[in-house]
Design a protein around this motif. Sequence first.
Motif, PDB file in Angstrom:
ATOM      1  N   UNK A 236     -40.898 -52.688  50.096  1.00  0.00           N
ATOM      2  CA  UNK A 236     -41.473 -54.133  49.715  1.00  0.00           C
ATOM      3  C   UNK A 236     -40.960 -54.465  48.423  1.00  0.00           C
ATOM      4  N   UNK A 237     -41.127 -53.525  47.502  1.00  0.00           N
ATOM      5  CA  UNK A 237     -40.482 -53.884  46.098  1.00  0.00           C
ATOM      6  C   UNK A 237     -39.104 -54.130  46.000  1.00  0.00           C
ATOM      7  N   UNK A 238     -38.291 -53.512  46.607  1.00  0.00           N
ATOM      8  CA  UNK A 238     -36.979 -53.626  46.677  1.00  0.00           C
ATOM      9  C   UNK A 238     -36.432 -54.955  47.128  1.00  0.00           C
ATOM     10  N   UNK A 239     -37.595 -55.382  48.163  1.00  0.00           N
ATOM     11  CA  UNK A 239     -36.965 -56.713  48.538  1.00  0.00           C
ATOM     12  C   UNK A 239     -37.534 -58.098  47.925  1.00  0.00           C
ATOM     13  N   UNK A 240     -38.207 -57.650  46.763  1.00  0.00           N
ATOM     14  CA  UNK A 240     -38.750 -58.731  45.777  1.00  0.00           C
ATOM     15  C   UNK A 240     -40.103 -58.806  46.183  1.00  0.00           C
ATOM     16  N   UNK A 241     -41.012 -58.300  46.909  1.00  0.00           N
ATOM     17  CA  UNK A 241     -42.282 -58.395  47.354  1.00  0.00           C
ATOM     18  C   UNK A 241     -43.236 -57.594  46.543  1.00  0.00           C
ATOM     19  N   UNK A 242     -44.378 -58.249  46.520  1.00  0.00           N
ATOM     20  CA  UNK A 242     -45.304 -57.639  45.612  1.00  0.00           C
ATOM     21  C   UNK A 242     -46.436 -56.973  46.442  1.00  0.00           C
ATOM     22  N   UNK A 243     -46.588 -55.650  46.396  1.00  0.00           N
ATOM     23  CA  UNK A 243     -47.348 -54.930  47.607  1.00  0.00           C
ATOM     24  C   UNK A 243     -48.800 -54.416  46.957  1.00  0.00           C
ATOM     25  N   UNK A 244     -49.510 -54.463  47.839  1.00  0.00           N
ATOM     26  CA  UNK A 244     -51.038 -54.113  47.769  1.00  0.00           C
ATOM     27  C   UNK A 244     -51.494 -52.993  49.001  1.00  0.00           C
ATOM     28  N   UNK A 245     -51.982 -52.134  48.623  1.00  0.00           N
ATOM     29  CA  UNK A 245     -52.473 -51.157  49.943  1.00  0.00           C
ATOM     30  C   UNK A 245     -53.980 -51.364  50.240  1.00  0.00           C
ATOM     31  N   UNK A 246     -54.436 -51.502  51.413  1.00  0.00           N
ATOM     32  CA  UNK A 246     -55.672 -51.433  51.872  1.00  0.00           C
ATOM     33  C   UNK A 246     -55.935 -50.306  53.001  1.00  0.00           C
ATOM     34  N   UNK A 247     -57.138 -49.762  52.640  1.00  0.00           N
ATOM     35  CA  UNK A 247     -57.556 -48.520  53.538  1.00  0.00           C
ATOM     36  C   UNK A 247     -59.134 -48.714  53.939  1.00  0.00           C
ATOM     37  N   UNK A 248     -59.452 -48.450  54.930  1.00  0.00           N
ATOM     38  CA  UNK A 248     -60.731 -48.613  55.256  1.00  0.00           C
ATOM     39  C   UNK A 248     -60.889 -47.472  56.378  1.00  0.00           C
ATOM     40  N   UNK A 249     -61.777 -46.273  55.736  1.00  0.00           N
ATOM     41  CA  UNK A 249     -62.144 -44.998  56.251  1.00  0.00           C
ATOM     42  C   UNK A 249     -62.852 -45.237  57.563  1.00  0.00           C
ATOM     43  N   UNK A 250     -63.669 -46.153  57.777  1.00  0.00           N
ATOM     44  CA  UNK A 250     -64.420 -46.283  58.965  1.00  0.00           C
ATOM     45  C   UNK A 250     -63.638 -46.841  60.198  1.00  0.00           C
ATOM     46  N   UNK A 251     -62.757 -47.432  59.848  1.00  0.00           N
ATOM     47  CA  UNK A 251     -61.794 -47.913  60.934  1.00  0.00           C
ATOM     48  C   UNK A 251     -60.583 -46.885  61.172  1.00  0.00           C
ATOM     49  N   UNK A 252     -60.261 -46.086  59.930  1.00  0.00           N
ATOM     50  CA  UNK A 252     -59.298 -45.045  60.014  1.00  0.00           C
ATOM     51  C   UNK A 252     -57.931 -45.870  59.985  1.00  0.00           C
ATOM     52  N   UNK A 253     -58.045 -46.991  59.133  1.00  0.00           N
ATOM     53  CA  UNK A 253     -56.914 -47.879  59.278  1.00  0.00           C
ATOM     54  C   UNK A 253     -56.386 -48.229  57.782  1.00  0.00           C
ATOM     55  N   UNK A 254     -54.872 -48.560  57.840  1.00  0.00           N
ATOM     56  CA  UNK A 254     -54.432 -48.935  56.686  1.00  0.00           C
ATOM     57  C   UNK A 254     -53.393 -50.215  56.844  1.00  0.00           C
ATOM     58  N   UNK A 255     -53.732 -51.120  55.971  1.00  0.00           N
ATOM     59  CA  UNK A 255     -52.998 -52.332  55.804  1.00  0.00           C
ATOM     60  C   UNK A 255     -52.134 -52.363  54.568  1.00  0.00           C
ATOM     61  N   UNK A 256     -51.102 -52.813  54.698  1.00  0.00           N
ATOM     62  CA  UNK A 256     -50.461 -53.080  53.329  1.00  0.00           C
ATOM     63  C   UNK A 256     -49.951 -54.504  53.287  1.00  0.00           C
ATOM     64  N   UNK A 257     -50.260 -55.278  52.143  1.00  0.00           N
ATOM     65  CA  UNK A 257     -50.124 -56.616  52.024  1.00  0.00           C
ATOM     66  C   UNK A 257     -48.904 -56.800  51.002  1.00  0.00           C
ATOM     67  N   UNK A 258     -48.375 -58.080  51.045  1.00  0.00           N
ATOM     68  CA  UNK A 258     -47.343 -57.959  49.979  1.00  0.00           C
ATOM     69  C   UNK A 258     -47.052 -59.573  49.936  1.00  0.00           C
ATOM     70  N   UNK A 259     -46.797 -59.816  48.601  1.00  0.00           N
ATOM     71  CA  UNK A 259     -46.650 -61.416  48.143  1.00  0.00           C
ATOM     72  C   UNK A 259     -45.502 -61.699  47.765  1.00  0.00           C
ATOM     73  N   UNK A 260     -44.658 -62.786  48.161  1.00  0.00           N
ATOM     74  CA  UNK A 260     -43.727 -63.338  47.493  1.00  0.00           C
ATOM     75  C   UNK A 260     -44.007 -64.191  46.410  1.00  0.00           C
ATOM     76  N   UNK A 261     -43.377 -63.670  45.358  1.00  0.00           N
ATOM     77  CA  UNK A 261     -43.614 -64.334  43.925  1.00  0.00           C
ATOM     78  C   UNK A 261     -43.574 -65.677  44.140  1.00  0.00           C
ATOM     79  N   UNK A 262     -44.239 -66.625  43.377  1.00  0.00           N
ATOM     80  CA  UNK A 262     -44.083 -67.902  43.358  1.00  0.00           C
ATOM     81  C   UNK A 262     -42.870 -68.316  42.589  1.00  0.00           C
TER      82      UNK A 262
END
Length: 262
Positions: A236-262
């Motif tokens: 994501x960083x190499x593509x010019x996007x700004x990543x953030x990682x979210x994890x939920x232990x209860x759901x055993x789930x991981x989501x990665x979000x990334x923003x295109x800079x303004x």
Amino acid sequence: MTVPFTPDRPDLVRRLRAAGCVYAEDEADLLLDAAHSATALSELVDRRVAGTPLEHLLGWAEFCGLRVAVDPGVFVPRGRTALLVDAAVALAGPAPAVVDLCCGSGAAALVLAHRLAPRWLAAVDIDPAAVACARRNLAALEVPVFQGDLFAPLPTRWRGRLDLVIANAPYVPSDAVPLLPAEARQHEAPVALDGGPDGLAVLRRVIVDAARWLAPGGHLVVEAAERQTDALCAELTAAGLLPTVRHDDDLDATAVTARRPS
């Protein structure tokens, strides 16, 4: 005179539990509700014990509080994907333009249609069976479902104007697919499961194209395995996007979000 249909629920629960169904009591109640005769119940139970996903037997799955139609062979929406949806909702601004890639049954798009007030909302999948299922789920909301490879079938006028792109793309490494539960590997399309050698083959392509299709300030939200997040954030960083990682232990789930800079 019609003989009343009086199923033996305790015996049904025992059969389901012996077959490895973790939530045997709940499944028994759902199968009893779906069957209107002893013959129909017997057929449903036999197929469930043999490994057919419960959702394919019922014809629907519950996802984020909604009942979503699921056809045979179509990827069954997982509870963990609620994290992806919640992350997307938290990032969406007013009246966003939204696309759901690798949409499967259209479950995530259906929930987003209810939680957001999108000015555009579309879904995409490469699998014809998934597209047909998603179109049925989204028809009442007049959400278009495109068949094709990721962004390719979308109207070109949307390029650079999307506020939110979500993708529950396949992320299981190829050599791990045979280790998946039989319900998945025998009853869901391989294209919905196999993510290539390291599980990130499809997600890499999503990332590269998302950088072009997102509007400035827009977000990409994807699901992944927790062990994949470092590699994914690097892409994501190499593509010019700004990543953030979210994890939920209860759901055993991981989501990665990334923003295109303004």
